[in-house]
Design a protein around this motif. Structure first.
Motif, PDB file in Angstrom:
ATOM      1  N   ASP A  44       0.707  -1.322  -0.006  1.00 16.11           N
ATOM      2  CA  ASP A  44       0.088   0.091   0.005  1.00 16.11           C
ATOM      3  C   ASP A  44       0.853   1.365   0.032  1.00 16.11           C
ATOM      4  OD1 ASP A  44       0.945  -0.455   2.641  1.00 16.11           O
ATOM      5  OD2 ASP A  44      -0.801   0.469   3.748  1.00 16.11           O
ATOM      6  N   LYS A  45       1.848   1.379   0.625  1.00 15.40           N
ATOM      7  CA  LYS A  45       2.958   2.458   0.928  1.00 15.40           C
ATOM      8  C   LYS A  45       3.707   2.709  -0.523  1.00 15.40           C
ATOM      9  CE  LYS A  45       1.853   2.587   5.191  1.00 15.40           C
ATOM     10  NZ  LYS A  45       0.695   3.393   5.667  1.00 15.40           N
ATOM     11  N   VAL A  46       4.127   1.645  -1.006  1.00 19.96           N
ATOM     12  CA  VAL A  46       4.652   1.461  -2.462  1.00 19.96           C
ATOM     13  C   VAL A  46       3.685   2.226  -3.468  1.00 19.96           C
ATOM     14  CG1 VAL A  46       5.516   0.130  -4.416  1.00 19.96           C
ATOM     15  CG2 VAL A  46       6.317  -0.523  -2.037  1.00 19.96           C
ATOM     16  N   GLU A  47       2.392   1.687  -3.540  1.00 19.05           N
ATOM     17  CA  GLU A  47       1.529   2.171  -4.584  1.00 19.05           C
ATOM     18  C   GLU A  47       1.049   3.703  -4.234  1.00 19.05           C
ATOM     19  OE1 GLU A  47      -1.986  -0.387  -4.540  1.00 19.05           O
ATOM     20  OE2 GLU A  47      -0.843  -2.003  -5.666  1.00 19.05           O
ATOM     21  N   LEU A  48       1.227   4.215  -3.031  1.00 21.31           N
ATOM     22  CA  LEU A  48       0.897   5.732  -2.770  1.00 21.31           C
ATOM     23  C   LEU A  48       2.229   6.462  -3.229  1.00 21.31           C
ATOM     24  CD1 LEU A  48      -0.528   5.522   0.881  1.00 21.31           C
ATOM     25  CD2 LEU A  48      -1.700   6.394  -1.234  1.00 21.31           C
ATOM     26  N   ALA A  49       3.332   5.943  -3.220  1.00 21.20           N
ATOM     27  CA  ALA A  49       4.400   6.660  -3.557  1.00 21.20           C
ATOM     28  C   ALA A  49       4.408   6.554  -5.036  1.00 21.20           C
ATOM     29  CB  ALA A  49       5.652   5.726  -3.247  1.00 21.20           C
ATOM     30  N   LEU A  50       4.103   5.715  -5.713  1.00 22.55           N
ATOM     31  CA  LEU A  50       3.756   5.527  -7.199  1.00 22.55           C
ATOM     32  C   LEU A  50       2.666   6.583  -7.766  1.00 22.55           C
ATOM     33  CD1 LEU A  50       4.405   1.920  -8.111  1.00 22.55           C
ATOM     34  CD2 LEU A  50       5.968   3.787  -8.663  1.00 22.55           C
ATOM     35  N   VAL A  51       1.776   6.572  -6.929  1.00 16.74           N
ATOM     36  CA  VAL A  51       0.659   7.434  -7.336  1.00 16.74           C
ATOM     37  C   VAL A  51       1.098   9.126  -7.027  1.00 16.74           C
ATOM     38  CG1 VAL A  51      -1.652   8.422  -6.598  1.00 16.74           C
ATOM     39  CG2 VAL A  51      -1.107   5.942  -6.703  1.00 16.74           C
ATOM     40  N   CYS A  52       1.923   9.186  -6.008  1.00 18.89           N
ATOM     41  CA  CYS A  52       2.609  10.474  -5.935  1.00 18.89           C
ATOM     42  C   CYS A  52       3.485  10.858  -7.104  1.00 18.89           C
ATOM     43  CB  CYS A  52       3.032  10.452  -4.686  1.00 18.89           C
ATOM     44  SG  CYS A  52       3.767  12.240  -4.164  1.00 18.89           S
ATOM     45  N   LEU A  53       4.205   9.952  -7.549  1.00 22.96           N
ATOM     46  CA  LEU A  53       5.146  10.250  -8.678  1.00 22.96           C
ATOM     47  C   LEU A  53       4.566  10.690  -9.877  1.00 22.96           C
ATOM     48  CD1 LEU A  53       8.082  10.078 -10.227  1.00 22.96           C
ATOM     49  CD2 LEU A  53       7.640   7.724 -10.354  1.00 22.96           C
ATOM     50  N   LEU A  54       3.380   9.750 -10.321  1.00 22.35           N
ATOM     51  CA  LEU A  54       2.860   9.865 -11.467  1.00 22.35           C
ATOM     52  C   LEU A  54       1.639  11.083 -11.472  1.00 22.35           C
ATOM     53  CD1 LEU A  54       2.014   5.933 -12.360  1.00 22.35           C
ATOM     54  CD2 LEU A  54       3.830   7.442 -13.396  1.00 22.35           C
ATOM     55  N   SER A  55       1.438  11.801 -10.333  1.00 23.07           N
ATOM     56  CA  SER A  55       0.614  12.967 -10.206  1.00 23.07           C
ATOM     57  C   SER A  55       1.684  14.207 -10.231  1.00 23.07           C
ATOM     58  CB  SER A  55       0.171  12.832  -9.059  1.00 23.07           C
ATOM     59  OG  SER A  55      -0.707  11.771  -8.793  1.00 23.07           O
ATOM     60  N   GLU A  56       2.874  14.001 -10.556  1.00 22.48           N
ATOM     61  CA  GLU A  56       3.904  14.983 -10.285  1.00 22.48           C
ATOM     62  C   GLU A  56       4.047  15.832  -9.167  1.00 22.48           C
ATOM     63  OE1 GLU A  56       5.388  16.956 -14.474  1.00 22.48           O
ATOM     64  OE2 GLU A  56       3.173  17.353 -14.397  1.00 22.48           O
ATOM     65  N   GLY A  57       3.934  14.966  -8.091  1.00 26.39           N
ATOM     66  CA  GLY A  57       3.757  15.400  -6.663  1.00 26.39           C
ATOM     67  C   GLY A  57       5.139  15.023  -5.898  1.00 26.39           C
ATOM     68  N   HIS A  58       5.161  15.427  -4.661  1.00 27.78           N
ATOM     69  CA  HIS A  58       6.461  15.139  -4.001  1.00 27.78           C
ATOM     70  C   HIS A  58       6.026  14.474  -2.775  1.00 27.78           C
ATOM     71  CE1 HIS A  58       8.465  18.145  -6.271  1.00 27.78           C
ATOM     72  NE2 HIS A  58       7.460  18.950  -6.024  1.00 27.78           N
ATOM     73  N   LEU A  59       6.631  13.613  -2.072  1.00 30.90           N
ATOM     74  CA  LEU A  59       6.306  12.752  -1.022  1.00 30.90           C
ATOM     75  C   LEU A  59       6.935  13.071   0.194  1.00 30.90           C
ATOM     76  CD1 LEU A  59       4.649  10.083  -0.493  1.00 30.90           C
ATOM     77  CD2 LEU A  59       6.507   8.660  -1.255  1.00 30.90           C
ATOM     78  N   LEU A  60       6.328  12.954   1.228  1.00 30.67           N
ATOM     79  CA  LEU A  60       7.135  13.186   2.529  1.00 30.67           C
ATOM     80  C   LEU A  60       6.862  11.894   3.186  1.00 30.67           C
ATOM     81  CD1 LEU A  60       8.770  14.921   4.635  1.00 30.67           C
ATOM     82  CD2 LEU A  60       6.586  15.565   5.215  1.00 30.67           C
ATOM     83  N   VAL A  61       8.059  11.210   3.672  1.00 26.59           N
ATOM     84  CA  VAL A  61       7.734  10.030   4.417  1.00 26.59           C
ATOM     85  C   VAL A  61       8.379  10.092   5.764  1.00 26.59           C
ATOM     86  CG1 VAL A  61       8.415   7.466   4.172  1.00 26.59           C
ATOM     87  CG2 VAL A  61       8.525   8.635   2.140  1.00 26.59           C
ATOM     88  N   GLU A  62       7.392   9.861   6.696  1.00 27.39           N
ATOM     89  CA  GLU A  62       7.800  10.280   7.980  1.00 27.39           C
ATOM     90  C   GLU A  62       7.551   9.112   8.978  1.00 27.39           C
ATOM     91  OE1 GLU A  62       6.424  13.816  11.253  1.00 27.39           O
ATOM     92  OE2 GLU A  62       4.978  12.610  10.323  1.00 27.39           O
ATOM     93  N   ASP A  63       8.644   8.877   9.538  1.00 26.32           N
ATOM     94  CA  ASP A  63       8.851   7.480  10.873  1.00 26.32           C
ATOM     95  C   ASP A  63       9.992   7.553  11.386  1.00 26.32           C
ATOM     96  OD1 ASP A  63       7.771   5.291  12.087  1.00 26.32           O
ATOM     97  OD2 ASP A  63       6.863   4.917  10.303  1.00 26.32           O
ATOM     98  N   VAL A  64      10.023   6.734  12.445  1.00 24.31           N
ATOM     99  CA  VAL A  64      11.296   6.597  13.375  1.00 24.31           C
ATOM    100  C   VAL A  64      12.450   5.859  12.246  1.00 24.31           C
ATOM    101  CG1 VAL A  64      10.020   6.144  15.214  1.00 24.31           C
ATOM    102  CG2 VAL A  64      10.484   4.347  13.939  1.00 24.31           C
ATOM    103  N   PRO A  65      13.652   6.037  12.909  1.00 23.05           N
ATOM    104  CA  PRO A  65      14.864   5.644  11.990  1.00 23.05           C
ATOM    105  C   PRO A  65      14.867   4.039  11.841  1.00 23.05           C
ATOM    106  CG  PRO A  65      15.599   7.203  13.416  1.00 23.05           C
ATOM    107  CD  PRO A  65      14.214   6.928  13.713  1.00 23.05           C
ATOM    108  N   GLY A  66      15.073   3.677  10.676  1.00 26.38           N
ATOM    109  CA  GLY A  66      15.265   2.066  10.242  1.00 26.38           C
ATOM    110  C   GLY A  66      14.040   1.409   9.937  1.00 26.38           C
ATOM    111  N   VAL A  67      13.072   2.333   9.374  1.00 26.74           N
ATOM    112  CA  VAL A  67      12.001   1.402   9.127  1.00 26.74           C
ATOM    113  C   VAL A  67      11.811   1.255   7.384  1.00 26.74           C
ATOM    114  CG1 VAL A  67      10.712   1.611  11.108  1.00 26.74           C
ATOM    115  CG2 VAL A  67      10.522   3.402   9.225  1.00 26.74           C
TER     116      VAL A  67
END
Length: 328
Positions: free
Chosen positions: A37-60
């Motif tokens: 699900d996260k991978v597909e959201l990232a691809l949707v963002c790329l193909l929407s000509e948008g930018h992606l912010l990935v937030e979480d603790v280190p190492g995930v």
């Protein structure tokens, strides 16, 4: 006859888009296990000509997701490690005087790539973070009054640690609004973590991940998704959802018109990825939280009660009526 042929051609293009989208997702998932699900959201963002912010603790796997997406697309990519002493010119580039020619020459920075990985963006100073504001919105960098265009497609994939960690600077509202989506990776499930451990001794798959799509392929997919049909009732529904975030009792600052445009672009890509030539309400509902939540600022009272933008968007989706006829 001509109408049926045109419809068949359009469906063939949608099917090709869906196949390419699936191939890209499969490629990234070879490295990022158990996070389809996260991978597909990232691809949707790329193909929407948008930018992606990935937030979480280190190492995930925040940076791994960004690098795997870059490797799956045959395009130029760079990585910038944000630190407190990073300067704006280290990102955008600088003009250097050439004694041989007697003129200043522009030396482009790492921002001039198709995919830019901004690692731990909130460890950079506010001044350095602001260097990304122009390029993320206008796809160009102005250095000493001279504009320089970045290549297309262009996407910033930024990772950030939670703001309560030491040495971090919260991203300002203006910059958060320029990210089409914000997602959180979360910890992998038990089976996926075992697969990661079992594959560790053989070396990183990421280094040998083949490119699935080229720069022109991605640009073509972006253009195609932007032409997908959206019914008038869908435009109305989308605007009502965004407008409801501005009048919610727990909200101090709601989603902007830029958020409406971002949600529309993302919904079109999701529809094409599902093999449809038109957008349905479920596309809007599925993307509303990652697209809108980080743009919403709740009131201090709501924050004390533990409320956040994601909860507000979820409540809005439940309250706003869905159009009955929103297809072709």
């Amino acid at each position: 006859m001509a109408e049926s042929r045109a419809r068949a051609d359009a469906q063939a293009l949608v099917a090709r888009f869906a196949r390419m989208f699936g191939a890209l997702a499969d490629s990234v998932e070879r490295v990022v296990r158990g996070k389809r699900d996260k991978v597909e959201l990232a691809l949707v963002c790329l193909l929407s000509e948008g930018h992606l912010l990935v937030e979480d603790v280190p190492g995930v796997g925040k940076t791994t997701l960004a690098r795997a997406l870059s490797a799956s697309v045959e395009a130029s990519w760079t990585r910038v490690q944000f630190t407190p002493d990073l300067l704006p010119g280290d990102i955008t580039g600088v003009s250097i005087f050439n004694q041989g020619t007697g003129a200043f020459e522009f030396h482009p920075g790492p921002i001039f790539a198709n995919l830019v990985v901004a690692d731990e963006i909130n460890r950079g100073s506010p001044k350095t973070q602001s260097a990304l504001l122009e390029v993320m919105e206008e796809r160009r960098v102005t250095v000493e009054g001279v504009p320089h265009q970045v290549p297309r497609p262009f996407m910033v994939i930024a990772t950030q640690n939670p703001v309560d960690m030491d040495g971090t600077y919260p991203l300002p509202e203006a910059q958060l609004d320029r990210f089409l989506m914000r997602i959180s990776m979360g910890y992998p499930d038990h089976r996926s973590e075992i697969e990661v451990l079992a594959g560790a001794p053989s070396g990183a798959v990421l280094d040998t991940l083949p490119a699935v799509a080229g720069r022109d392929d991605v640009a073509g997919m972006i253009d195609f998704a932007g032409r997908l049909h959206v019914a008038p009732s869908l435009y109305d529904y989308l605007v009502r959802v965004v407008a409801a975030t501005r009048t919610h009792q727990d909200v101090r600052l709601g989603a902007s018109p830029r958020a409406s445009l971002a949600l529309l672009r993302a919904a079109r890509v999701r529809a094409a990825a599902a093999g449809r030539s038109f957008v349905v309400p479920d596309d809007v509902k599925a993307l509303a939280v990652p697209v809108l939540a980080h743009r919403i600022i709740v009131t201090p009272e709501a924050e004390l009660r533990g409320r956040d933008g994601a909860e507000v968007v979820t409540e809005v989706l439940s309250a706003v009526s869905v159009p009955q006829t929103a297809g072709v």
